[in-house]
Write a protein that holds these residues in place. Structure first.
Motif, PDB file in Angstrom:
ATOM      1  N   MET A   1       1.044  -0.887   0.478  1.00 35.84           N
ATOM      2  CA  MET A   1       0.507  -0.092  -0.104  1.00 35.84           C
ATOM      3  C   MET A   1       1.017   0.972  -0.122  1.00 35.84           C
ATOM      4  O   MET A   1       1.871   1.221   0.671  1.00 35.84           O
ATOM      5  CB  MET A   1      -0.968   0.059   1.401  1.00 35.84           C
ATOM      6  CG  MET A   1      -2.188   1.198   1.114  1.00 35.84           C
ATOM      7  SD  MET A   1      -2.906   1.156   2.923  1.00 35.84           S
ATOM      8  CE  MET A   1      -3.901   2.343   2.341  1.00 35.84           C
ATOM      9  N   THR A   2       0.988   2.183  -0.598  1.00 37.27           N
ATOM     10  CA  THR A   2       1.766   3.467  -0.411  1.00 37.27           C
ATOM     11  C   THR A   2       1.472   4.178   0.343  1.00 37.27           C
ATOM     12  O   THR A   2      -0.428   4.850   0.775  1.00 37.27           O
ATOM     13  CB  THR A   2       0.642   3.852  -2.310  1.00 37.27           C
ATOM     14  OG1 THR A   2       1.201   3.139  -3.212  1.00 37.27           O
ATOM     15  CG2 THR A   2       1.349   5.583  -2.097  1.00 37.27           C
ATOM     16  N   GLN A   3       1.865   4.556   0.882  1.00 35.70           N
ATOM     17  CA  GLN A   3       1.925   5.803   1.659  1.00 35.70           C
ATOM     18  C   GLN A   3       2.397   7.071   1.129  1.00 35.70           C
ATOM     19  O   GLN A   3       3.361   7.240   0.846  1.00 35.70           O
ATOM     20  CB  GLN A   3       2.235   5.303   3.129  1.00 35.70           C
ATOM     21  CG  GLN A   3       2.089   4.135   3.582  1.00 35.70           C
ATOM     22  CD  GLN A   3       2.629   3.977   5.061  1.00 35.70           C
ATOM     23  OE1 GLN A   3       3.460   4.036   5.242  1.00 35.70           O
ATOM     24  NE2 GLN A   3       1.684   3.458   6.187  1.00 35.70           N
ATOM     25  N   LEU A   4       2.254   7.934   2.329  1.00 36.20           N
ATOM     26  CA  LEU A   4       2.509   9.426   2.059  1.00 36.20           C
ATOM     27  C   LEU A   4       3.792  10.262   3.195  1.00 36.20           C
ATOM     28  O   LEU A   4       2.700   9.873   3.670  1.00 36.20           O
ATOM     29  CB  LEU A   4       1.044  10.440   1.404  1.00 36.20           C
ATOM     30  CG  LEU A   4       0.799  10.144   0.415  1.00 36.20           C
ATOM     31  CD1 LEU A   4      -1.139  11.203   0.268  1.00 36.20           C
ATOM     32  CD2 LEU A   4       1.214  10.006  -0.814  1.00 36.20           C
ATOM     33  N   LYS A   5       5.218  10.877   2.688  1.00 37.81           N
ATOM     34  CA  LYS A   5       5.226  11.447   3.330  1.00 37.81           C
ATOM     35  C   LYS A   5       5.486  12.798   3.177  1.00 37.81           C
ATOM     36  O   LYS A   5       5.869  13.258   2.370  1.00 37.81           O
ATOM     37  CB  LYS A   5       6.807  10.810   3.332  1.00 37.81           C
ATOM     38  CG  LYS A   5       8.125  11.559   4.330  1.00 37.81           C
ATOM     39  CD  LYS A   5       9.833  11.371   4.242  1.00 37.81           C
ATOM     40  CE  LYS A   5      10.183  12.270   4.992  1.00 37.81           C
ATOM     41  NZ  LYS A   5      11.335  12.440   4.553  1.00 37.81           N
ATOM     42  N   VAL A   6       4.692  13.410   3.894  1.00 40.96           N
ATOM     43  CA  VAL A   6       4.020  15.328   4.379  1.00 40.96           C
ATOM     44  C   VAL A   6       5.238  15.677   4.954  1.00 40.96           C
ATOM     45  O   VAL A   6       5.020  15.680   6.305  1.00 40.96           O
ATOM     46  CB  VAL A   6       2.460  14.959   4.923  1.00 40.96           C
ATOM     47  CG1 VAL A   6       2.118  16.634   4.776  1.00 40.96           C
ATOM     48  CG2 VAL A   6       1.685  14.235   4.099  1.00 40.96           C
ATOM     49  N   THR A   7       5.862  16.585   4.600  1.00 40.29           N
ATOM     50  CA  THR A   7       6.471  18.078   5.406  1.00 40.29           C
ATOM     51  C   THR A   7       5.863  19.073   5.454  1.00 40.29           C
ATOM     52  O   THR A   7       5.781  19.816   4.293  1.00 40.29           O
ATOM     53  CB  THR A   7       7.988  17.541   4.918  1.00 40.29           C
ATOM     54  OG1 THR A   7       8.639  15.889   4.553  1.00 40.29           O
ATOM     55  CG2 THR A   7       9.016  18.301   5.504  1.00 40.29           C
ATOM     56  N   LEU A   8       6.123  19.390   6.508  1.00 34.77           N
ATOM     57  CA  LEU A   8       5.826  21.321   6.338  1.00 34.77           C
ATOM     58  C   LEU A   8       6.868  21.912   6.635  1.00 34.77           C
ATOM     59  O   LEU A   8       7.740  22.172   6.417  1.00 34.77           O
ATOM     60  CB  LEU A   8       4.992  21.417   7.869  1.00 34.77           C
ATOM     61  CG  LEU A   8       4.067  22.830   8.786  1.00 34.77           C
ATOM     62  CD1 LEU A   8       2.982  23.106   7.503  1.00 34.77           C
ATOM     63  CD2 LEU A   8       4.129  22.920   9.866  1.00 34.77           C
ATOM     64  N   ILE A   9       7.093  23.034   5.004  1.00 31.82           N
ATOM     65  CA  ILE A   9       7.598  23.118   4.652  1.00 31.82           C
ATOM     66  C   ILE A   9       7.006  25.339   4.791  1.00 31.82           C
ATOM     67  O   ILE A   9       8.834  25.891   4.766  1.00 31.82           O
ATOM     68  CB  ILE A   9       7.583  23.760   3.103  1.00 31.82           C
ATOM     69  CG1 ILE A   9       6.685  23.514   1.997  1.00 31.82           C
ATOM     70  CG2 ILE A   9       8.501  22.456   3.138  1.00 31.82           C
ATOM     71  CD1 ILE A   9       7.084  23.981   0.739  1.00 31.82           C
ATOM     72  N   LYS A  10       6.716  25.353   5.280  1.00 29.30           N
ATOM     73  CA  LYS A  10       5.818  26.696   5.206  1.00 29.30           C
ATOM     74  C   LYS A  10       5.234  27.199   6.550  1.00 29.30           C
ATOM     75  O   LYS A  10       4.432  26.329   6.771  1.00 29.30           O
ATOM     76  CB  LYS A  10       5.131  27.367   4.524  1.00 29.30           C
ATOM     77  CG  LYS A  10       5.866  27.978   3.135  1.00 29.30           C
ATOM     78  CD  LYS A  10       4.787  28.781   1.832  1.00 29.30           C
ATOM     79  CE  LYS A  10       5.886  28.610   0.890  1.00 29.30           C
ATOM     80  NZ  LYS A  10       5.173  29.652  -0.488  1.00 29.30           N
ATOM     81  N   SER A  11       4.996  27.945   7.450  1.00 30.65           N
ATOM     82  CA  SER A  11       4.951  28.526   9.029  1.00 30.65           C
ATOM     83  C   SER A  11       3.365  28.199   8.699  1.00 30.65           C
ATOM     84  O   SER A  11       2.509  28.850   7.727  1.00 30.65           O
ATOM     85  CB  SER A  11       5.036  29.887   9.211  1.00 30.65           C
ATOM     86  OG  SER A  11       4.668  30.015  10.722  1.00 30.65           O
ATOM     87  N   VAL A  12       2.904  28.152   9.582  1.00 29.44           N
ATOM     88  CA  VAL A  12       0.769  28.381   9.947  1.00 29.44           C
ATOM     89  C   VAL A  12       0.438  29.645  10.686  1.00 29.44           C
ATOM     90  O   VAL A  12      -0.220  29.690  10.837  1.00 29.44           O
ATOM     91  CB  VAL A  12       0.398  27.295  10.397  1.00 29.44           C
ATOM     92  CG1 VAL A  12       0.727  25.265   9.735  1.00 29.44           C
ATOM     93  CG2 VAL A  12       0.861  27.280  11.978  1.00 29.44           C
TER      94      VAL A  12
END
Length: 61
Positions: A1-12
């Motif tokens: 099963m495919t998974q996604l690596k998510v990285t926060l690159i900008k501030s919230v």
């Protein structure tokens, strides 16, 4: 099963409260933090709402 690596690159900071809630709900905290999430419709929908703040990579197992 495919998974996604998510990285926060900008501030919230100075973002809409809904966008901040989505980032927190996905498990992202500070900038450059990463999480691995399942690739499903719910995750994709959340990622589309904050696409301008994140970087996404596909991870196949």
């Amino acid at each position: 099963m495919t998974q996604l690596k998510v990285t926060l690159i900008k501030s919230v900071a100075h973002r809409l409260p809904k966008q901040r809630a989505i980032v927190k709900g996905l498990g992202l905290g500070k900038m450059n933090s990463s999480v691995v999430l399942p690739d499903n419709a719910a995750t994709r929908g959340a990622l589309l709402k904050i696409a301008h703040l994140i970087s996404v990579e596909e991870i196949s197992k």
